[in-house]
Design a protein around this motif. Sequence first.
Motif, PDB file in Angstrom:
ATOM      1  N   GLU A 107      28.739   7.859 -55.790  1.00  0.00           N
ATOM      2  CA  GLU A 107      28.403   9.084 -55.065  1.00  0.00           C
ATOM      3  C   GLU A 107      27.724   8.878 -53.717  1.00  0.00           C
ATOM      4  OE1 GLU A 107      26.192  11.633 -57.645  1.00  0.00           O
ATOM      5  OE2 GLU A 107      27.880  11.926 -59.038  1.00  0.00           O
ATOM      6  N   VAL A 108      26.973   7.791 -53.549  1.00  0.00           N
ATOM      7  CA  VAL A 108      26.279   7.565 -52.267  1.00  0.00           C
ATOM      8  C   VAL A 108      27.258   6.956 -51.279  1.00  0.00           C
ATOM      9  CG1 VAL A 108      24.449   6.272 -51.110  1.00  0.00           C
ATOM     10  CG2 VAL A 108      24.019   7.325 -53.329  1.00  0.00           C
ATOM     11  N   PRO A 109      27.437   7.555 -50.113  1.00  0.00           N
ATOM     12  CA  PRO A 109      28.407   7.030 -49.144  1.00  0.00           C
ATOM     13  C   PRO A 109      28.070   5.606 -48.713  1.00  0.00           C
ATOM     14  CG  PRO A 109      27.706   9.253 -48.546  1.00  0.00           C
ATOM     15  CD  PRO A 109      26.796   8.800 -49.652  1.00  0.00           C
ATOM     16  N   LEU A 110      29.104   4.803 -48.496  1.00  0.00           N
ATOM     17  CA  LEU A 110      28.918   3.444 -48.017  1.00  0.00           C
ATOM     18  C   LEU A 110      28.418   3.476 -46.582  1.00  0.00           C
ATOM     19  CD1 LEU A 110      29.328   0.452 -48.837  1.00  0.00           C
ATOM     20  CD2 LEU A 110      31.591   0.591 -47.773  1.00  0.00           C
ATOM     21  N   ALA A 111      27.352   2.755 -46.301  1.00  0.00           N
ATOM     22  CA  ALA A 111      26.730   2.758 -44.982  1.00  0.00           C
ATOM     23  C   ALA A 111      27.067   1.484 -44.230  1.00  0.00           C
ATOM     24  CB  ALA A 111      25.215   2.898 -45.117  1.00  0.00           C
ATOM     25  N   SER A 119      17.702   6.817 -46.220  1.00  0.00           N
ATOM     26  CA  SER A 119      16.554   7.484 -46.830  1.00  0.00           C
ATOM     27  C   SER A 119      16.243   6.809 -48.157  1.00  0.00           C
ATOM     28  CB  SER A 119      16.867   8.964 -47.071  1.00  0.00           C
ATOM     29  OG  SER A 119      17.856   9.098 -48.080  1.00  0.00           O
ATOM     30  N   ALA A 120      15.129   7.186 -48.750  1.00  0.00           N
ATOM     31  CA  ALA A 120      14.728   6.586 -50.025  1.00  0.00           C
ATOM     32  C   ALA A 120      15.779   6.844 -51.109  1.00  0.00           C
ATOM     33  CB  ALA A 120      13.378   7.137 -50.456  1.00  0.00           C
ATOM     34  N   THR A 121      16.440   7.978 -51.042  1.00  0.00           N
ATOM     35  CA  THR A 121      17.449   8.302 -52.052  1.00  0.00           C
ATOM     36  C   THR A 121      18.735   7.502 -51.865  1.00  0.00           C
ATOM     37  OG1 THR A 121      18.214  10.162 -50.703  1.00  0.00           O
ATOM     38  CG2 THR A 121      16.555  10.637 -52.396  1.00  0.00           C
ATOM     39  N   ASP A 122      18.893   6.863 -50.695  1.00  0.00           N
ATOM     40  CA  ASP A 122      20.074   6.044 -50.448  1.00  0.00           C
ATOM     41  C   ASP A 122      19.953   4.666 -51.083  1.00  0.00           C
ATOM     42  OD1 ASP A 122      21.281   8.008 -48.894  1.00  0.00           O
ATOM     43  OD2 ASP A 122      20.282   7.320 -47.078  1.00  0.00           O
ATOM     44  N   ILE A 123      18.735   4.257 -51.410  1.00  0.00           N
ATOM     45  CA  ILE A 123      18.456   2.912 -51.927  1.00  0.00           C
ATOM     46  C   ILE A 123      18.126   3.005 -53.412  1.00  0.00           C
ATOM     47  CG2 ILE A 123      16.947   0.894 -51.729  1.00  0.00           C
ATOM     48  CD1 ILE A 123      16.461   1.740 -48.802  1.00  0.00           C
ATOM     49  N   ILE A 124      18.718   2.127 -54.193  1.00  0.00           N
ATOM     50  CA  ILE A 124      18.425   2.101 -55.626  1.00  0.00           C
ATOM     51  C   ILE A 124      17.632   0.826 -55.935  1.00  0.00           C
ATOM     52  CG2 ILE A 124      20.638   1.012 -56.249  1.00  0.00           C
ATOM     53  CD1 ILE A 124      20.547   2.818 -58.796  1.00  0.00           C
ATOM     54  N   CYS A 125      16.550   0.982 -56.672  1.00  0.00           N
ATOM     55  CA  CYS A 125      15.641  -0.137 -56.950  1.00  0.00           C
ATOM     56  C   CYS A 125      15.655  -0.504 -58.433  1.00  0.00           C
ATOM     57  CB  CYS A 125      14.215   0.215 -56.526  1.00  0.00           C
ATOM     58  SG  CYS A 125      14.031   0.443 -54.742  1.00  0.00           S
ATOM     59  N   ALA A 126      15.471  -1.782 -58.690  1.00  0.00           N
ATOM     60  CA  ALA A 126      15.435  -2.300 -60.063  1.00  0.00           C
ATOM     61  C   ALA A 126      14.297  -3.300 -60.184  1.00  0.00           C
ATOM     62  CB  ALA A 126      16.763  -2.963 -60.408  1.00  0.00           C
ATOM     63  N   GLU A 138       8.090  -4.338 -61.057  1.00  0.00           N
ATOM     64  CA  GLU A 138       8.757  -3.072 -60.754  1.00  0.00           C
ATOM     65  C   GLU A 138       9.250  -3.042 -59.301  1.00  0.00           C
ATOM     66  OE1 GLU A 138       9.620  -0.432 -62.707  1.00  0.00           O
ATOM     67  OE2 GLU A 138       9.044  -1.817 -64.298  1.00  0.00           O
ATOM     68  N   ASN A 139      10.463  -2.521 -59.128  1.00  0.00           N
ATOM     69  CA  ASN A 139      11.066  -2.341 -57.806  1.00  0.00           C
ATOM     70  C   ASN A 139      11.150  -3.648 -57.024  1.00  0.00           C
ATOM     71  OD1 ASN A 139      11.267   0.484 -58.286  1.00  0.00           O
ATOM     72  ND2 ASN A 139       9.134   0.737 -57.633  1.00  0.00           N
ATOM     73  N   GLY A 140      11.345  -4.742 -57.742  1.00  0.00           N
ATOM     74  CA  GLY A 140      11.445  -6.028 -57.076  1.00  0.00           C
ATOM     75  C   GLY A 140      12.794  -6.262 -56.421  1.00  0.00           C
ATOM     76  N   ILE A 141      13.786  -5.467 -56.775  1.00  0.00           N
ATOM     77  CA  ILE A 141      15.128  -5.587 -56.208  1.00  0.00           C
ATOM     78  C   ILE A 141      15.525  -4.255 -55.591  1.00  0.00           C
ATOM     79  CG2 ILE A 141      17.578  -5.944 -56.747  1.00  0.00           C
ATOM     80  CD1 ILE A 141      16.670  -7.751 -59.055  1.00  0.00           C
ATOM     81  N   SER A 142      16.029  -4.300 -54.383  1.00  0.00           N
ATOM     82  CA  SER A 142      16.531  -3.099 -53.710  1.00  0.00           C
ATOM     83  C   SER A 142      18.006  -3.294 -53.371  1.00  0.00           C
ATOM     84  CB  SER A 142      15.743  -2.822 -52.432  1.00  0.00           C
ATOM     85  OG  SER A 142      14.396  -2.535 -52.716  1.00  0.00           O
ATOM     86  N   ILE A 143      18.817  -2.341 -53.768  1.00  0.00           N
ATOM     87  CA  ILE A 143      20.235  -2.364 -53.435  1.00  0.00           C
ATOM     88  C   ILE A 143      20.470  -1.272 -52.401  1.00  0.00           C
ATOM     89  CG2 ILE A 143      22.597  -2.167 -54.298  1.00  0.00           C
ATOM     90  CD1 ILE A 143      21.542  -3.036 -57.028  1.00  0.00           C
ATOM     91  N   THR A 144      20.849  -1.680 -51.229  1.00  0.00           N
ATOM     92  CA  THR A 144      20.984  -0.751 -50.105  1.00  0.00           C
ATOM     93  C   THR A 144      22.411  -0.205 -50.023  1.00  0.00           C
ATOM     94  OG1 THR A 144      21.340  -2.682 -48.676  1.00  0.00           O
ATOM     95  CG2 THR A 144      19.105  -1.761 -48.775  1.00  0.00           C
ATOM     96  N   PRO A 145      22.592   0.928 -49.349  1.00  0.00           N
ATOM     97  CA  PRO A 145      23.897   1.600 -49.371  1.00  0.00           C
ATOM     98  C   PRO A 145      24.989   0.913 -48.564  1.00  0.00           C
ATOM     99  CG  PRO A 145      22.362   2.810 -47.995  1.00  0.00           C
ATOM    100  CD  PRO A 145      21.563   1.751 -48.678  1.00  0.00           C
TER     101      PRO A 145
END
Length: 238
Positions: A107-111, A119-126, A138-145
């Motif tokens: 659902e999140v467009p490829l950037a 924005s914060a909602t564009d990045i998913i953290c694990a 917590e939140n040690g990994i960020s997957i960007t759009p």
Amino acid sequence: METEYRRLAEIIRSQANVHPKTRFLVSIAGIPGSGKTTIAEAVVRLLNESTTSRTSVLSMDGFHLSRAALDELPDPKAAHARRGAPWTFDVSRFVSFVRQLRIWADEVPLATPYSDTWSATDIICAPSFDHQSKDPVENGISITPDASIIIIEGNYLLLNDPGWRELAKMVDYRVFVDTDPLEARGRLAERHLRAGIEKTLEDGYRRVDSNDFLNAISIREKLLPPDLVVKSVTLGSV
């Protein structure tokens, strides 16, 4: 070894190119000592060298139960001794995260890479795993759009057990790193000796046989069908 990494990277790239969706999710599974982590990291490096979009990697290790959580289990001593077994992970949280990742990927467009408009909602953290503290972060990994390929690596991604089996349905391509359990056993025992975890090779084997080797046999006995099997091509990696 590099040739094998490049071959797998090319297979994943080719599969992603014909995939109908914007992002391509790949799981790389294998028994402890199979080399799956080294393979995943090498493939990510090669894919990022040759494409304009990005490939990201996520380890399931961040979903280990913390040491404090292990202390709360009915048999804390056994829980710490068997840490790394399927029941010492927060499988419900991991499955929920991969489900969220699947939705995000679709659902999140490829950037474009390194955009300053995320924005914060564009990045998913694990969560990641800190091997010094031996606990998740917590939140040690960020997957960007800008990531068009996301590789998830871990022991139990193709495990046909309750909860775990849901993971295979949520990725687009499933890879299993095939390794002789006895060969992996030797790698792990030697690693324990080199790391100073055990003082003798015999003690290293004893540690492996009481946990990792048991997990390896279970993984192979309960393996869901992968899309691709690759032979282990590296030593001393999980």
